[in-house]
Design a protein around this motif. Structure first.
Motif, PDB file in Angstrom:
ATOM      1  N   ALA A  58       1.279  -6.750 -15.712  1.00 26.61           N
ATOM      2  CA  ALA A  58       2.530  -6.515 -15.251  1.00 26.61           C
ATOM      3  C   ALA A  58       3.606  -7.403 -15.941  1.00 26.61           C
ATOM      4  N   PRO A  59       4.576  -6.787 -16.385  1.00 24.89           N
ATOM      5  CA  PRO A  59       5.552  -7.586 -16.959  1.00 24.89           C
ATOM      6  C   PRO A  59       6.521  -8.569 -16.395  1.00 24.89           C
ATOM      7  N   ALA A  60       6.515  -9.509 -16.735  1.00 21.97           N
ATOM      8  CA  ALA A  60       7.430 -10.807 -16.358  1.00 21.97           C
ATOM      9  C   ALA A  60       8.818 -10.275 -15.944  1.00 21.97           C
ATOM     10  N   GLU A  61       9.344 -10.873 -14.837  1.00 23.05           N
ATOM     11  CA  GLU A  61      10.644 -10.698 -14.652  1.00 23.05           C
ATOM     12  C   GLU A  61      11.126  -9.193 -14.651  1.00 23.05           C
ATOM     13  N   ASN A  62      10.266  -8.285 -13.931  1.00 25.78           N
ATOM     14  CA  ASN A  62      10.424  -6.855 -13.618  1.00 25.78           C
ATOM     15  C   ASN A  62      10.318  -6.496 -12.447  1.00 25.78           C
ATOM     16  N   LEU A  63      11.148  -5.841 -11.814  1.00 23.78           N
ATOM     17  CA  LEU A  63      10.995  -5.550 -10.261  1.00 23.78           C
ATOM     18  C   LEU A  63      10.705  -4.009 -10.174  1.00 23.78           C
ATOM     19  N   GLN A  64      10.754  -3.367 -11.420  1.00 18.98           N
ATOM     20  CA  GLN A  64      10.778  -1.679 -11.268  1.00 18.98           C
ATOM     21  C   GLN A  64       9.692  -1.412 -12.225  1.00 18.98           C
ATOM     22  N   ILE A  65       8.354  -1.843 -12.080  1.00 20.84           N
ATOM     23  CA  ILE A  65       7.297  -1.586 -13.034  1.00 20.84           C
ATOM     24  C   ILE A  65       6.567  -0.264 -12.461  1.00 20.84           C
ATOM     25  N   PRO A  66       6.471   0.698 -13.405  1.00 24.14           N
ATOM     26  CA  PRO A  66       6.053   2.007 -12.583  1.00 24.14           C
ATOM     27  C   PRO A  66       4.545   1.950 -12.714  1.00 24.14           C
ATOM     28  N   VAL A  67       3.617   2.489 -11.962  1.00 25.07           N
ATOM     29  CA  VAL A  67       2.502   2.574 -11.648  1.00 25.07           C
ATOM     30  C   VAL A  67       1.920   4.011 -11.501  1.00 25.07           C
ATOM     31  N   THR A  68       0.982   4.388 -12.272  1.00 24.92           N
ATOM     32  CA  THR A  68       0.401   5.836 -12.232  1.00 24.92           C
ATOM     33  C   THR A  68      -1.006   5.852 -11.876  1.00 24.92           C
ATOM     34  N   THR A 108       0.909  -1.251  -0.091  1.00 20.83           N
ATOM     35  CA  THR A 108      -0.031  -0.074  -0.152  1.00 20.83           C
ATOM     36  C   THR A 108       1.031   1.109  -0.056  1.00 20.83           C
ATOM     37  N   PHE A 109       0.559   2.291  -0.903  1.00 17.18           N
ATOM     38  CA  PHE A 109       1.383   3.455  -0.880  1.00 17.18           C
ATOM     39  C   PHE A 109       0.767   4.710  -0.554  1.00 17.18           C
ATOM     40  N   PRO A 110       1.129   5.505   0.171  1.00 13.08           N
ATOM     41  CA  PRO A 110       0.470   6.603   0.525  1.00 13.08           C
ATOM     42  C   PRO A 110       0.642   7.621  -0.541  1.00 13.08           C
ATOM     43  N   SER A 111      -0.409   8.779  -0.654  1.00 10.36           N
ATOM     44  CA  SER A 111      -0.303   9.798  -1.430  1.00 10.36           C
ATOM     45  C   SER A 111       0.773  10.319  -1.829  1.00 10.36           C
ATOM     46  N   SER A 112       1.772  10.457  -0.787  1.00 11.46           N
ATOM     47  CA  SER A 112       3.148  11.081  -0.754  1.00 11.46           C
ATOM     48  C   SER A 112       4.006  10.493  -1.766  1.00 11.46           C
ATOM     49  N   GLN A 113       3.496   9.344  -2.236  1.00 11.19           N
ATOM     50  CA  GLN A 113       4.352   8.582  -3.098  1.00 11.19           C
ATOM     51  C   GLN A 113       3.755   8.215  -4.436  1.00 11.19           C
ATOM     52  N   PHE A 114       2.724   9.067  -4.802  1.00  7.84           N
ATOM     53  CA  PHE A 114       2.017   8.695  -5.841  1.00  7.84           C
ATOM     54  C   PHE A 114       2.975   8.822  -7.409  1.00  7.84           C
ATOM     55  N   GLY A 115       3.745   9.804  -7.364  1.00  9.95           N
ATOM     56  CA  GLY A 115       4.547  10.128  -8.054  1.00  9.95           C
ATOM     57  C   GLY A 115       5.881   9.334  -8.581  1.00  9.95           C
ATOM     58  N   SER A 116       6.093   8.128  -7.540  1.00 14.86           N
ATOM     59  CA  SER A 116       7.105   7.303  -7.993  1.00 14.86           C
ATOM     60  C   SER A 116       6.988   5.712  -7.196  1.00 14.86           C
ATOM     61  N   ILE A 117       5.879   5.449  -7.609  1.00 14.17           N
ATOM     62  CA  ILE A 117       5.459   4.012  -7.369  1.00 14.17           C
ATOM     63  C   ILE A 117       5.944   3.124  -8.437  1.00 14.17           C
ATOM     64  N   ALA A 118       6.496   2.163  -7.733  1.00 13.74           N
ATOM     65  CA  ALA A 118       7.099   0.871  -8.580  1.00 13.74           C
ATOM     66  C   ALA A 118       6.906  -0.366  -7.763  1.00 13.74           C
ATOM     67  N   VAL A 119       6.272  -1.289  -8.626  1.00 15.77           N
ATOM     68  CA  VAL A 119       5.992  -2.783  -8.055  1.00 15.77           C
ATOM     69  C   VAL A 119       6.903  -3.689  -8.847  1.00 15.77           C
ATOM     70  N   GLY A 120       6.734  -4.843  -8.249  1.00 11.27           N
ATOM     71  CA  GLY A 120       7.610  -5.927  -8.794  1.00 11.27           C
ATOM     72  C   GLY A 120       6.986  -7.235  -9.341  1.00 11.27           C
ATOM     73  N   ASN A 121       7.187  -7.900 -10.372  1.00 12.77           N
ATOM     74  CA  ASN A 121       6.779  -9.250 -10.655  1.00 12.77           C
ATOM     75  C   ASN A 121       8.030 -10.030 -10.960  1.00 12.77           C
ATOM     76  N   GLU A 122       8.235 -10.936 -10.309  1.00 15.37           N
ATOM     77  CA  GLU A 122       9.729 -11.766 -10.557  1.00 15.37           C
ATOM     78  C   GLU A 122       9.084 -13.121 -11.089  1.00 15.37           C
ATOM     79  N   GLY A 123       8.021 -13.290 -11.539  1.00 12.81           N
ATOM     80  CA  GLY A 123       7.496 -14.601 -12.222  1.00 12.81           C
ATOM     81  C   GLY A 123       7.963 -14.680 -13.634  1.00 12.81           C
ATOM     82  N   ASP A 124       7.712 -15.810 -14.007  1.00 11.44           N
ATOM     83  CA  ASP A 124       7.862 -16.200 -15.476  1.00 11.44           C
ATOM     84  C   ASP A 124       6.838 -15.690 -16.342  1.00 11.44           C
TER      85      ASP A 124
END
Length: 278
Positions: free
Chosen positions: A244-254, A158-174
């Motif tokens: 969410a692209p596979a094998e990507n640990l820095q997926i930007p969320v807007t 969970t991301f607070p609104s103060s981080q809305f400009g820099s959210i990144a999530v991860g998908n280490e799956g195949d």
């Protein structure tokens, strides 16, 4: 020298919630051999035409996962207790259906990956007499997961609104996977998406303080639910098309909107899907 656990370290939690650590020397049911943990079968869909050399591959059909386990039941002291162990092992496997809404779970302890499984077919009749007189017998069972993939604990943050400009999530799956969102208000005129894609939500999805909007982007479970206004799925004409692209640990969320305060937040859940257990 003590006997050490061996790979693959598999734990089967049966329909009654009993964990069988099949590769542990202290477990009364121990793994002999296993097949199918290297991934589900698949077929390629192809087309061909007159004069075409070869085929054109147009798709892939991923099958269900089938795992075959061969185990030793025992050794334990011969007699009625040995038969009771065999009965408990077999009863926990069930007959293909869930119990109280839950299937069995097979986990690879080295990776944390798991599949929800059911008994795929009735096993051969066990050697009850051998179990009673010797305290040990072999058993072979075939398990099936309705899914193709092994899963792992999803990315969930969970991301607070103060981080809305820099959210990144991860998908280490195949495999790429469909995200799930929960937006907590206040926020209006919402746009949301990942990996460069955004979808603008209608005014019926606006949130006041404390209200939430839950979004499942998976086309098979597509839904947009407002905590106060109910189902908004039919109001959202545009759907998300980017996973969410596979094998990507820095997926930007807007996420953008108006009326955002420090109480506004965004929860993002990304399933982690793998071809195999290890």
């Amino acid at each position: 020298m003590p006997v050490m656990p061996y790979e693959p370290r598999l734990r089967l939690t049966d329909l009654y919630g009993v964990p069988w650590n099949l590769s542990s020397p202290t477990c009364p049911v121990r793994l002999k051999t296993v097949k199918g943990i290297d991934g589900a079968e698949f077929e390629l869909d192809t087309t061909t035409g007159v004069g075409q050399a070869g085929v054109s591959v147009v798709g892939r059909d991923d099958k269900e996962s089938v795992i075959e386990l061969e185990v030793w039941v025992g050794p334990v002291l011969p007699g009625n207790d040995a038969l009771d162990l065999l009965r408990r092992w077999r009863k926990g496997l069930g007959r293909g259906w869930a119990r109280d809404g839950k299937l069995m779970r097979l986990e690879a302890l080295a990776t944390g990956r798991f599949v929800e499984v059911r008994l795929a077919a009735k096993p051969e009749t066990p050697l009850y007499s051998t179990m009673f007189h010797v305290g040990r017998c072999a058993d072979a069972v075939k398990l099936m997961s309705d899914e193709s993939w092994w899963r792992k604990k999803p990315f969930d943050k969970t991301f607070p609104s103060s981080q809305f400009g820099s959210i990144a999530v991860g998908n280490e799956g195949d495999e790429s996977s469909w995200p799930w969102y929960r937006v907590t208000g206040p926020i209006s005129n919402i746009t949301i998406g990942m990996a460069g894609e955004t979808v603008t939500l209608p005014a019926s999805c606006n949130l006041t303080a404390g209200q939430t909007l839950e979004i499942d982007t998976d086309p098979d479970r597509w839904s947009v639910k407002h905590s106060a206004s109910g189902d908004r799925t039919w109001k959202v004409g545009q759907r998300w098309r980017v996973k969410a692209p596979a094998e990507n640990l820095q997926i930007p969320v807007t996420i953008t909107g108006t009326g955002i305060t420090s109480a506004t937040s965004l929860r993002v859940v990304v399933p982690q899907l793998f071809h195999a257990a290890l």
